[in-house]
Enzyme design. Structure first.
Site, mmCIF file in Angstrom:
data_model
loop_
_atom_site.group_PDB
_atom_site.id
_atom_site.type_symbol
_atom_site.label_atom_id
_atom_site.label_comp_id
_atom_site.label_asym_id
_atom_site.label_seq_id
_atom_site.Cartn_x
_atom_site.Cartn_y
_atom_site.Cartn_z
ATOM 1 N N HIS A 187 0.851 -1.181 0.000
ATOM 2 C CA HIS A 187 0.000 0.000 0.000
ATOM 3 C C HIS A 187 0.893 1.238 0.000
ATOM 4 O O HIS A 187 2.074 1.169 0.379
ATOM 5 C CB HIS A 187 -0.872 0.032 1.265
ATOM 6 C CG HIS A 187 -2.034 -0.913 1.231
ATOM 7 N ND1 HIS A 187 -3.030 -0.831 0.291
ATOM 8 C CD2 HIS A 187 -2.366 -1.956 2.051
ATOM 9 C CE1 HIS A 187 -3.939 -1.776 0.517
ATOM 10 N NE2 HIS A 187 -3.556 -2.485 1.572
ATOM 11 N N CYS A 211 -0.132 2.799 -4.349
ATOM 12 C CA CYS A 211 -0.832 4.048 -4.632
ATOM 13 C C CYS A 211 0.034 5.244 -4.262
ATOM 14 O O CYS A 211 0.938 5.159 -3.425
ATOM 15 C CB CYS A 211 -2.141 4.119 -3.853
ATOM 16 S SG CYS A 211 -3.494 3.233 -4.629
#
Length: 296
Positions: free
Chosen positions: A142, A184
């Site tokens: 992430h 991301c």
């Protein structure tokens, strides 16, 4: 399956950031089913001899091509409120095979905390790379703008890569250091737009930031899509292009093909309001000072 415009769509795309429902639709059900596509986001926020004589081409005739560190973070501590990154194991396996086939010595780790990630980076940077032509790091996790996540929280990306700078990792000075990052970099969604169709000198001084390449899966500020069955758009395109073109094309030519593949061959299809028909473009930041050709 390709639609009428030739876009590759997966049956069902979504994101990990469930709290974004309130931003995009007040009517989204609390128990919306998890579908096949996710984003890696923070839910809270030629010849060797000829090459060696070319001053504009990295020397590759070392005993080893180098080390490839792969960190695959899938499961996160409950305190982070982050969902498991389903599909990342496909990326990890594909990356391992691709870089092994290229000739790298693989170091593979699953689910590392921030401290463990930093420790791995530091330890490898302290190793003797004098017999290696390059270094590669693949980070699957992430992320958000400027940060990447360990299983227990976030860390600034620069705090991981700094150990390989020229003033710290002497045995990699003047050699390419390649970082491939699937994560991301924000919470924006890309709607897309329609279109009509040097000689070597041992005494030379070089910048400590030289000879790095950072290949991010998405542009700054944007989500990065990952399919729970097939892996992430970026990593699958990267590995496919490396496998197909590593014996003929220079690295930046390969990365341009990665950009084209991701931008043209993928488009999200999601049950979540506002998350369908989205696009993605990787972002390549290069401080390389020569052409990089994988040894044939």
């Amino acid at each position: 399956m390709a639609d009428a415009h030739g876009d590759v769509r997966s049956a069902g795309d979504t994101v990990d950031a469930l709290r974004l429902f309130s931003k995009r639709s007040n009517e989204a059900p609390r128990d919306s089913p998890k579908t096949a596509e996710e984003t890696d986001c923070d839910p809270v926020s030629g010849g060797t001899k000829a090459a060696n004589s070319d001053p504009y081409r990295y020397k590759m005739d070392y005993p080893s091509l180098g080390t490839c560190l792969i960190i695959n973070n899938k499961n996160f501590d409950k305190s982070t409120h982050m969902s498991p990154r389903n599909g990342t194991d496909v990326d990890a396996a594909t990356a391992m095979k691709t870089f092994t086939d290229l000739g790298y010595d693989i170091r593979f780790h699953n689910d590392l905390t921030v401290d463990q990630m930093k420790e791995q980076m530091l330890n490898i940077s302290k190793e003797d790379h004098s017999q290696s032509a390059s270094f590669v790091c693949v980070l699957l996790s992430h992320g958000d703008e400027g940060v990447i996540y360990g299983t227990d929280g976030a860390e600034k990306f620069e705090n991981l890569t700094k150990h390989f700078k020229g003033d710290r990792c002497k045995s990699l000075v003047g050699k390419p250091k390649l970082f491939f990052v699937q994560a991301c970099r924000g919470s924006q969604l890309d709607d897309g737009v329609e279109t009509d169709s040097v000689s070597e000198q041992t005494s030379e001084r070089i910048p400590v930031e030289a000879d790095f390449l950072y290949a991010y899966s998405t542009a700054p500020g944007y989500y990065s899509w990952r399919n729970v069955c097939n892996g992430s758009w970026f990593m699958q395109a990267l590995c496919a292009m490396l496998q197909h073109h590593s014996k003929e094309l220079e690295l930046m030519q390969i990365m341009t093909r990665v950009n084209r593949n991701v931008s043209q061959q993928f488009e999200s299809s999601s049950n979540l309001p506002g998350f369908s028909g989205k696009k993605q473009i990787p972002c390549i930041v290069s401080m390389l000072t020569k052409d990089f050709y994988f040894p044939v």
